[in-house]
Design a protein around this motif. Structure first.
Motif, PDB file in Angstrom:
ATOM      1  N   ARG A  58      21.665 -22.800  -7.364  1.00 54.45           N
ATOM      2  CA  ARG A  58      21.404 -21.446  -8.114  1.00 54.45           C
ATOM      3  C   ARG A  58      21.679 -20.149  -7.158  1.00 54.45           C
ATOM      4  O   ARG A  58      21.958 -20.593  -5.800  1.00 54.45           O
ATOM      5  N   MET A  59      21.845 -19.116  -7.650  1.00 47.43           N
ATOM      6  CA  MET A  59      22.299 -17.855  -6.880  1.00 47.43           C
ATOM      7  C   MET A  59      21.243 -17.280  -5.892  1.00 47.43           C
ATOM      8  O   MET A  59      20.152 -17.134  -6.452  1.00 47.43           O
ATOM      9  N   LEU A  61      20.603 -14.137  -2.416  1.00 47.31           N
ATOM     10  CA  LEU A  61      21.099 -13.222  -1.540  1.00 47.31           C
ATOM     11  C   LEU A  61      20.930 -13.354  -0.140  1.00 47.31           C
ATOM     12  O   LEU A  61      19.954 -13.892   0.299  1.00 47.31           O
ATOM     13  N   PHE A  74      15.391 -15.486   1.617  1.00 43.76           N
ATOM     14  CA  PHE A  74      13.988 -15.296   1.383  1.00 43.76           C
ATOM     15  C   PHE A  74      13.599 -16.036  -0.312  1.00 43.76           C
ATOM     16  O   PHE A  74      14.512 -15.741  -1.168  1.00 43.76           O
ATOM     17  N   THR A  75      12.527 -16.583  -0.228  1.00 40.59           N
ATOM     18  CA  THR A  75      12.184 -17.260  -1.665  1.00 40.59           C
ATOM     19  C   THR A  75      10.848 -17.562  -1.730  1.00 40.59           C
ATOM     20  O   THR A  75      10.053 -17.343  -0.460  1.00 40.59           O
ATOM     21  N   SER A  79       8.558 -22.615  -5.225  1.00 41.29           N
ATOM     22  CA  SER A  79       9.362 -22.868  -6.338  1.00 41.29           C
ATOM     23  C   SER A  79      10.066 -24.130  -6.260  1.00 41.29           C
ATOM     24  O   SER A  79       9.853 -25.112  -5.446  1.00 41.29           O
ATOM     25  N   LYS A  81      13.150 -24.954  -5.566  1.00 37.30           N
ATOM     26  CA  LYS A  81      13.909 -25.012  -4.411  1.00 37.30           C
ATOM     27  C   LYS A  81      13.184 -25.177  -3.296  1.00 37.30           C
ATOM     28  O   LYS A  81      13.478 -25.928  -2.077  1.00 37.30           O
ATOM     29  N   GLN A 138       6.858 -18.477  -9.071  1.00 35.23           N
ATOM     30  CA  GLN A 138       8.402 -18.857  -9.465  1.00 35.23           C
ATOM     31  C   GLN A 138       8.738 -20.279  -9.587  1.00 35.23           C
ATOM     32  O   GLN A 138       7.980 -20.945  -9.049  1.00 35.23           O
ATOM     33  N   SER A 139       9.366 -20.354 -10.721  1.00 38.80           N
ATOM     34  CA  SER A 139       9.717 -21.773 -11.197  1.00 38.80           C
ATOM     35  C   SER A 139       8.750 -22.506 -12.094  1.00 38.80           C
ATOM     36  O   SER A 139       8.830 -23.550 -12.592  1.00 38.80           O
TER      37      SER A 139
HETATM   38  C1  FMN Z   1      22.623 -12.676  -7.901  1.00 33.70           C
HETATM   39  C2  FMN Z   1      21.257 -13.218  -7.833  1.00 33.70           C
HETATM   40  C3  FMN Z   1      20.563 -13.307  -6.680  1.00 33.70           C
HETATM   41  C4  FMN Z   1      19.451 -14.044  -6.498  1.00 33.70           C
HETATM   42  N1  FMN Z   1      18.587 -13.701  -5.384  1.00 33.70           N
HETATM   43  C5  FMN Z   1      17.595 -14.461  -4.937  1.00 33.70           C
HETATM   44  C6  FMN Z   1      16.896 -14.562  -3.815  1.00 33.70           C
HETATM   45  O1  FMN Z   1      17.428 -14.040  -2.975  1.00 33.70           O
HETATM   46  N2  FMN Z   1      15.738 -15.282  -3.771  1.00 33.70           N
HETATM   47  C7  FMN Z   1      15.376 -16.036  -4.769  1.00 33.70           C
HETATM   48  O2  FMN Z   1      14.064 -16.609  -4.604  1.00 33.70           O
HETATM   49  N3  FMN Z   1      15.700 -16.051  -6.037  1.00 33.70           N
HETATM   50  C8  FMN Z   1      17.025 -15.244  -6.298  1.00 33.70           C
HETATM   51  N4  FMN Z   1      17.673 -15.285  -7.436  1.00 33.70           N
HETATM   52  C9  FMN Z   1      17.044 -16.163  -8.605  1.00 33.70           C
HETATM   53  C10 FMN Z   1      17.535 -17.592  -8.321  1.00 33.70           C
HETATM   54  O3  FMN Z   1      18.814 -17.991  -8.814  1.00 33.70           O
HETATM   55  C11 FMN Z   1      16.575 -18.481  -9.032  1.00 33.70           C
HETATM   56  O4  FMN Z   1      16.602 -18.200 -10.560  1.00 33.70           O
HETATM   57  C12 FMN Z   1      15.092 -18.653  -8.513  1.00 33.70           C
HETATM   58  O5  FMN Z   1      14.845 -18.473  -6.983  1.00 33.70           O
HETATM   59  C13 FMN Z   1      14.547 -19.858  -8.927  1.00 33.70           C
HETATM   60  O6  FMN Z   1      15.138 -20.969  -8.584  1.00 33.70           O
HETATM   61  P1  FMN Z   1      14.452 -22.602  -8.453  1.00 33.70           P
HETATM   62  O7  FMN Z   1      13.964 -22.618  -9.590  1.00 33.70           O
HETATM   63  O8  FMN Z   1      15.647 -23.493  -8.097  1.00 33.70           O
HETATM   64  O9  FMN Z   1      13.693 -22.410  -7.146  1.00 33.70           O
HETATM   65  C14 FMN Z   1      18.750 -14.588  -7.448  1.00 33.70           C
HETATM   66  C15 FMN Z   1      19.694 -14.615  -8.767  1.00 33.70           C
HETATM   67  C16 FMN Z   1      20.802 -14.062  -8.932  1.00 33.70           C
HETATM   68  C17 FMN Z   1      21.413 -14.370 -10.111  1.00 33.70           C
END
Ligand code: FMN
Length: 211
Positions: A58-59, A61, A74-75, A79, A81, A138-139
């Motif tokens: 997944r994307m 930053l 950061f996340t 979730s 991940k 999240q998730s």
């Molecule tokens: C361009 C872009 C940047 C993102 N940046 C973040 C980020 O920095 N942290 C984050 O938790 N999710 C970010 N997301 C959302 C994740 O892609 C993802 O949907 C979310 O983290 C849940 O992922 P998981 O279910 O695999 O844990 C971003 C999505 C996009 C499209």
């Protein structure tokens, strides 16, 4: 930003005296950060392994680069991940900057950032982003968009202007063990420079791979 041919030659020459790939990443990243045609230079694909052994990406930053601690994001630790990283603290990061036709791939161990660092970054975020971090599990499944917005409004009323960091909202560092720099070249004869750490010390070895 110099051409890929010149950059490949520059890397080749620098290999003779030793080159730190984290510094090289920083050079490239600084270049793309000011590039008019690259809207999200800090966006990368984070690949992890789920607790049942499946690959997932997944994307995210990028929020920092440090020679010692590596590449930070950061996340939400709760979730998908987050669970994956708890089970298998290894990850790959993939950047692609289309406008300059370069890719960087990073692999390494993942280490949680200190609470102080997570606090510092969380506190620098806009108010509604902070509130959103509380509102979103999240998730996890949600019944509707309306349910999410109601939750956001409840969190906004509860916290007002003073929003503490949720304990599960954390930084992670990917401590690199491998960094590959890919430069597009004509006829698909691209350049690939792969750096690996020798053991646990700070010395990096570089090999070139066929495209
Ligand atoms: C361009 C872009 C940047 C993102 N940046 C973040 C980020 O920095 N942290 C984050 O938790 N999710 C970010 N997301 C959302 C994740 O892609 C993802 O949907 C979310 O983290 C849940 O992922 P998981 O279910 O695999 O844990 C971003 C999505 C996009 C499209």
């Amino acid at each position: 930003m110099i051409s890929n041919t010149h950059e490949a030659k520059r890397i080749e020459d620098a290999l003779a005296t030793g080159i730190n790939p984290v510094e090289l990443f920083r050079d490239w990243f600084n270049g793309v950060s000011n590039h008019p045609d690259i809207k999200l230079p800090d966006a990368f694909c984070l690949s992890t392994v789920s607790p049942d052994g499946k690959p997932e990406g997944r994307m995210l930053l990028l929020k920092g680069v440090d020679n010692a601690t590596g590449f930070r994001f950061f996340t939400n630790q709760n979730s998908n991940k987050g669970h994956s990283l708890t089970a298998t603290p290894l990850a790959a990061m993939t950047f692609y900057w289309e406008a300059i036709r370069r890719q960087v791939r990073i692999q390494g161990r993942v280490i949680e950032a200190s609470s102080a660092d997570s606090d510092d970054y969380f506190n620098s975020r806009p108010l509604m982003s902070k509130i959103g971090a509380w509102a979103s599990d999240q998730s996890q499944r949600i019944e509707s968009r309306a349910a999410l917005e109601e939750k956001l409004a409840r969190c906004e009323a509860e916290f007002g202007q003073n929003v503490p960091r949720p304990p599960h909202w954390v930084g992670f560092d990917v401590v690199p063990e491998m960094i590959e720099f890919w430069l597009e070249q004509p006829s698909r004869l691209h350049d690939r420079f792969v750096f690996k750490r020798s053991g646990t010390n700070a010395n990096w070895n570089c090999v070139r791979l066929q495209p």
